[in-house]
Scaffold this motif. Structure first.
Motif, PDB file in Angstrom:
ATOM      1  N   LEU A 281      58.666  35.016 -11.870  1.00  0.00           N
ATOM      2  CA  LEU A 281      57.530  34.748 -10.966  1.00  0.00           C
ATOM      3  C   LEU A 281      58.068  34.452  -9.620  1.00  0.00           C
ATOM      4  O   LEU A 281      57.515  34.961  -8.903  1.00  0.00           O
ATOM      5  CB  LEU A 281      56.829  33.080 -11.674  1.00  0.00           C
ATOM      6  CG  LEU A 281      56.033  33.694 -13.132  1.00  0.00           C
ATOM      7  CD1 LEU A 281      55.499  32.707 -12.981  1.00  0.00           C
ATOM      8  CD2 LEU A 281      54.803  34.955 -12.794  1.00  0.00           C
ATOM      9  N   VAL A 282      58.605  33.324  -9.996  1.00  0.00           N
ATOM     10  CA  VAL A 282      59.654  33.462  -8.283  1.00  0.00           C
ATOM     11  C   VAL A 282      59.795  34.579  -7.418  1.00  0.00           C
ATOM     12  O   VAL A 282      59.681  34.331  -6.494  1.00  0.00           O
ATOM     13  CB  VAL A 282      60.810  32.476  -8.210  1.00  0.00           C
ATOM     14  CG1 VAL A 282      61.716  32.110  -6.867  1.00  0.00           C
ATOM     15  CG2 VAL A 282      59.905  30.890  -8.753  1.00  0.00           C
ATOM     16  N   THR A 283      60.794  34.963  -8.307  1.00  0.00           N
ATOM     17  CA  THR A 283      61.641  36.554  -8.009  1.00  0.00           C
ATOM     18  C   THR A 283      60.562  37.673  -6.989  1.00  0.00           C
ATOM     19  O   THR A 283      60.297  38.222  -5.903  1.00  0.00           O
ATOM     20  CB  THR A 283      62.594  37.239  -8.632  1.00  0.00           C
ATOM     21  OG1 THR A 283      62.023  37.283  -9.862  1.00  0.00           O
ATOM     22  CG2 THR A 283      63.797  36.050  -8.380  1.00  0.00           C
ATOM     23  N   ASP A 284      59.625  37.896  -7.624  1.00  0.00           N
ATOM     24  CA  ASP A 284      58.703  38.588  -7.536  1.00  0.00           C
ATOM     25  C   ASP A 284      57.815  37.719  -6.602  1.00  0.00           C
ATOM     26  O   ASP A 284      57.277  38.847  -5.255  1.00  0.00           O
ATOM     27  CB  ASP A 284      57.295  38.638  -8.251  1.00  0.00           C
ATOM     28  CG  ASP A 284      57.842  39.638  -9.846  1.00  0.00           C
ATOM     29  OD1 ASP A 284      59.141  40.208  -9.679  1.00  0.00           O
ATOM     30  OD2 ASP A 284      56.973  39.464 -11.294  1.00  0.00           O
TER      31      ASP A 284
ATOM     32  N   LEU B  81      51.755  32.766  -9.410  1.00  0.00           N
ATOM     33  CA  LEU B  81      52.790  31.948  -9.281  1.00  0.00           C
ATOM     34  C   LEU B  81      51.957  30.428  -8.647  1.00  0.00           C
ATOM     35  O   LEU B  81      52.541  29.106  -9.112  1.00  0.00           O
ATOM     36  CB  LEU B  81      53.195  31.602  -8.015  1.00  0.00           C
ATOM     37  CG  LEU B  81      54.507  30.744  -8.119  1.00  0.00           C
ATOM     38  CD1 LEU B  81      55.576  30.817  -9.062  1.00  0.00           C
ATOM     39  CD2 LEU B  81      55.348  31.540  -6.811  1.00  0.00           C
ATOM     40  N   VAL B  82      50.859  30.221  -8.323  1.00  0.00           N
ATOM     41  CA  VAL B  82      49.793  29.753  -7.940  1.00  0.00           C
ATOM     42  C   VAL B  82      49.508  29.110  -9.628  1.00  0.00           C
ATOM     43  O   VAL B  82      49.353  27.604  -9.965  1.00  0.00           O
ATOM     44  CB  VAL B  82      48.403  29.954  -7.278  1.00  0.00           C
ATOM     45  CG1 VAL B  82      47.583  28.841  -6.863  1.00  0.00           C
ATOM     46  CG2 VAL B  82      49.253  29.904  -5.449  1.00  0.00           C
ATOM     47  N   ALA B  83      48.881  29.568 -10.289  1.00  0.00           N
ATOM     48  CA  ALA B  83      48.591  29.404 -11.913  1.00  0.00           C
ATOM     49  C   ALA B  83      49.450  28.123 -12.234  1.00  0.00           C
ATOM     50  O   ALA B  83      49.502  27.647 -13.033  1.00  0.00           O
ATOM     51  CB  ALA B  83      47.896  30.633 -12.648  1.00  0.00           C
ATOM     52  N   PHE B  84      50.790  29.115 -12.249  1.00  0.00           N
ATOM     53  CA  PHE B  84      52.252  28.200 -13.021  1.00  0.00           C
ATOM     54  C   PHE B  84      52.446  27.401 -12.262  1.00  0.00           C
ATOM     55  O   PHE B  84      52.400  26.071 -12.947  1.00  0.00           O
ATOM     56  CB  PHE B  84      53.378  29.192 -12.817  1.00  0.00           C
ATOM     57  CG  PHE B  84      54.488  29.093 -12.978  1.00  0.00           C
ATOM     58  CD1 PHE B  84      54.865  29.429 -14.681  1.00  0.00           C
ATOM     59  CD2 PHE B  84      55.363  27.584 -12.608  1.00  0.00           C
ATOM     60  CE1 PHE B  84      55.462  28.633 -15.421  1.00  0.00           C
ATOM     61  CE2 PHE B  84      56.151  27.779 -13.694  1.00  0.00           C
ATOM     62  CZ  PHE B  84      56.944  28.073 -15.269  1.00  0.00           C
ATOM     63  N   GLY B  85      52.644  27.040 -11.132  1.00  0.00           N
ATOM     64  CA  GLY B  85      52.858  25.986 -10.216  1.00  0.00           C
ATOM     65  C   GLY B  85      51.157  24.358 -11.124  1.00  0.00           C
ATOM     66  O   GLY B  85      52.596  23.703 -10.750  1.00  0.00           O
ATOM     67  N   VAL B  86      50.509  25.374 -10.639  1.00  0.00           N
ATOM     68  CA  VAL B  86      49.405  24.409 -11.770  1.00  0.00           C
ATOM     69  C   VAL B  86      49.478  23.684 -12.463  1.00  0.00           C
ATOM     70  O   VAL B  86      49.697  22.349 -13.076  1.00  0.00           O
ATOM     71  CB  VAL B  86      47.635  24.678 -11.200  1.00  0.00           C
ATOM     72  CG1 VAL B  86      46.269  24.135 -11.686  1.00  0.00           C
ATOM     73  CG2 VAL B  86      47.543  24.933  -9.460  1.00  0.00           C
TER      74      VAL B  86
END
Length: 613
Positions: free
Chosen positions: A283-286, A465-470
């Protein structure tokens, strides 16, 4: 294959060691996955969301629902439905406006889609609170919310995604939700009942358990094919199975099923949390490739995490007030309901059984419960009873139908009084409200739902990535501090004040069921009576709980066969009594489940010793 074996080994090791260190195993698995994802030798991992949503989640939610106490679910259905439907919708809409304002180029529909993704709590994530000994009612509400709010989120997400390409009306969203739930409930009930009937006819526990692994998917796929909620269908099938399994399945089957499903649950839950961490690097690389910076995603995720907590707190505060008002209203009604019960019992006890019961008799009994009724209302009630039995003119059937109606009415009164006692004994006050707010963690469902966004969806990688962070942020921060919060509030390991009374009451129910069967001169299946010595020995071993061994209970093979046969019949009578008590809701659900498990274990042991004769 080596990766799968290593993953299972890690999950087992963490699940065994983390509780000893006072840390939740899900948190450790997420951190391990995060660390491993950045190792140079580990390739970027991205799991297809359908594997989680359609391949793993139905099984996990089915298993959770099958072990969920149905009477507690019924009692707190108002709170559970409010949190799983209304809170998700409010959170998604409010956060949708925030996201559309914070992220350039993101319209309101896309913002609501992201809001729908991060709004539901995760049923798997809330497993952290169960080992803390938090109040049982708090766990019940959180579990029920986690079982149902995924459906609201996914239906709302589907509508929001459609709205990015075309206009979608409010009523179409409401219609989609009603359709998704109604068809899913029907699918779940049908599949749950069919599954139990099929399993009852299978010869071995292994085959029956194998069929149980198919049930959640048999409920999920037809519902999805009809554009309903497969998640709700799987949950409904689990609730049906958990409620009726004691009547359909043998103790051996239930014991094997429980053991096997616990193993499957533990491995699948651990795998999901491990995958959450392992997907982070991809996710970070994307996001870096598309936006060049992670700061925007991090900032939006922090605001979203704080927002979901704030909205949840603002929603739970009035909910607690409504529940407190309901509790006070119930306590005010309790005296009148108890009086109705006593009058109804007294009137039925005095009734002359030598003549058939008439509609006037039935109304007279009910009038004893409501002596303040005027004559006009009493007349209308009698007419209503006469209409109900108009299709059954035969005297015996007429009388039985009236008695059945009265028994149903009496049981409804008993259940209502039990509900009031439950709510009074386990109130949800400010401390419990804090736990409900802080335990609302997000998890793998949020990440999987985000990955279902179409590839051409506006700023897809950033939203994922926002969803993953939450999900990871709430899981680590809230999950990591939740034990401290629960202990600080003094809610860790709190036992219900009515636990001792309920335990004594359950012992009385079991004792009375055994005594009632043995005092009734039970006969064998061929109609012959049991030997007196056998009945006396069973009475001593079961009713008086004497310590003599079963093998010495009789002096011949014939008497031994009678002994074990009668022991099983007594256990079955005790189980029926406990199931009736469960339907009435008069005892704590955890104590009832434990008592039923003990009866299952006792029956398995008795049948095994009887088979060795």
């Amino acid at each position: 294959m080596l990766v799968a074996v290593a993953s299972v080994a890690v999950i087992i090791a963490v699940s065994a060691l983390a509780p000893r260190a006072g840390v939740g195993a899900p948190l450790v698995l997420v951190l391990i996955g995060l660390g491993v994802s950045f190792l140079p030798a580990v390739p970027a991992l991205e799991v297809e969301p359908e594997i989680i949503l359609a391949g793993v989640l139905p099984a996990l939610l089915y298993a959770a629902a099958a072990s969920f106490p149905s009477m507690d679910f019924r009692r707190d259905f108002g709170a559970i439905s409010g949190l799983s439907v209304l809170l998700v919708v409010v959170s998604a809409v409010v956060l949708g406006f925030v996201f559309s304002w914070m992220i350039p180029g993101l319209d309101l529909a896309a913002g609501i889609a992201l809001g729908a993704i991060v709004s539901p709590t995760d049923a798997v994530a809330t497993s952290i609170i169960k080992r803390l000994g938090a109040p049982a009612r708090v766990v019940t509400v959180l579990d029920g919310e986690g079982l149902l709010n995924d459906a609201t989120s996914l239906v709302l997400l589907r509508s929001a995604v459609a709205a990015t390409a075309a206009s979608v009306s409010f009523w179409s969203v409401v219609g989609d939700f009603v359709w998704a739930v109604a068809i899913a409930v029907v699918s779940g009930v049908v599949v749950g009942l069919v599954g139990l009937r099929v399993r009852r006819r299978l010869p071995t526990p292994a085959l029956s358990t194998g069929v149980s692994f198919l049930v959640p998917f048999a409920a999920y796929w037809p519902a999805e094919a009809l554009e309903a909620s497969g998640i709700v269908a799987s949950v409904t099938a689990g609730l049906v199975t958990g409620t009726l399994s004691a009547r359909y399945l043998t103790p051996q089957v239930r014991s094997a099923e429980k053991t096997n499903w616990r193993t499957v649950e533990g491995l699948l839950e651990g795998a999901l949390f491990l995958v959450m961490g392992l997907e982070f690097f991809a996710l970070v690389t994307d996001v870096q490739a598309e936006h060049g910076s992670l700061w925007q995603a991090l900032w939006v995720a922090v605001v979203a995490a704080v927002g979901v907590i704030a909205i949840r707190a603002a929603f739970i505060l009035p909910l607690l007030r409504l529940l407190a008002r309901r509790r006070r209203r119930g306590e005010e009604m309790r005296g009148a309901l108890t009086t109705m019960q006593d009058r109804l019992d007294a009137k039925l006890a005095r009734r002359d059984d030598s003549r058939p019961m008439t509609s006037a008799d039935a109304v007279d009994v009910l009038h004893a419960a409501w002596p303040e009724e005027d004559q006009e209302r009493r007349r209308r009630r009698q007419e209503q009873w006469e209409r109900r039995v108009a299709d059954h003119p035969e005297e015996a059937r007429h009388r039985q139908r009236l008695l059945d109606r009265l028994d149903q009415f009496r049981r409804r009164l008993t259940r209502r009084v039990a509900d009031i006692d439950y709510l009074a004994a386990a109130p949800l006050g400010p401390k419990e409200g804090v736990v409900l707010v802080w335990a609302g963690m997000r998890g793998v469902v949020t990440l999987a739902a985000a990955q279902t966004l179409p590839q051409d969806f506006p700023q897809r990688s950033l939203l994922v990535l926002v969803a993953f962070g939450v999900a990871v942020g709430t899981l680590l921060v809230q999950g990591g501090t939740l034990p401290w919060v629960v202990r600080r509030l003094g809610l860790a390991g709190v036992e219900s004040p009515t636990a001792a009374d309920h335990a004594a009451g359950l012992r009385a129910v079991v004792h009375d069921a055994a005594t009632g069967l043995l005092d009734g001169a039970p006969a064998r299946p061929d109609g012959t009576p049991y030997e007196r010595d056998v009945v006396a020995t069973v009475r001593g071993a079961v009713v008086r709980e004497e310590s003599e061994r079963d093998e010495d209970a009789a002096r011949s093979d014939e008497l031994s066969a009678q002994y074990f046969e009668l022991r099983v019949r007594v256990i079955e009578a005790q189980r029926d009594a406990l199931l009736r008590a469960r339907a009435d809701g008069t005892f704590d659900s955890a104590l009832l489940s434990r008592a039923l498990d003990l009866l299952d274990a006792e029956q398995i042991a008795v049948e095994m010793r009887g088979e060795t004769l």
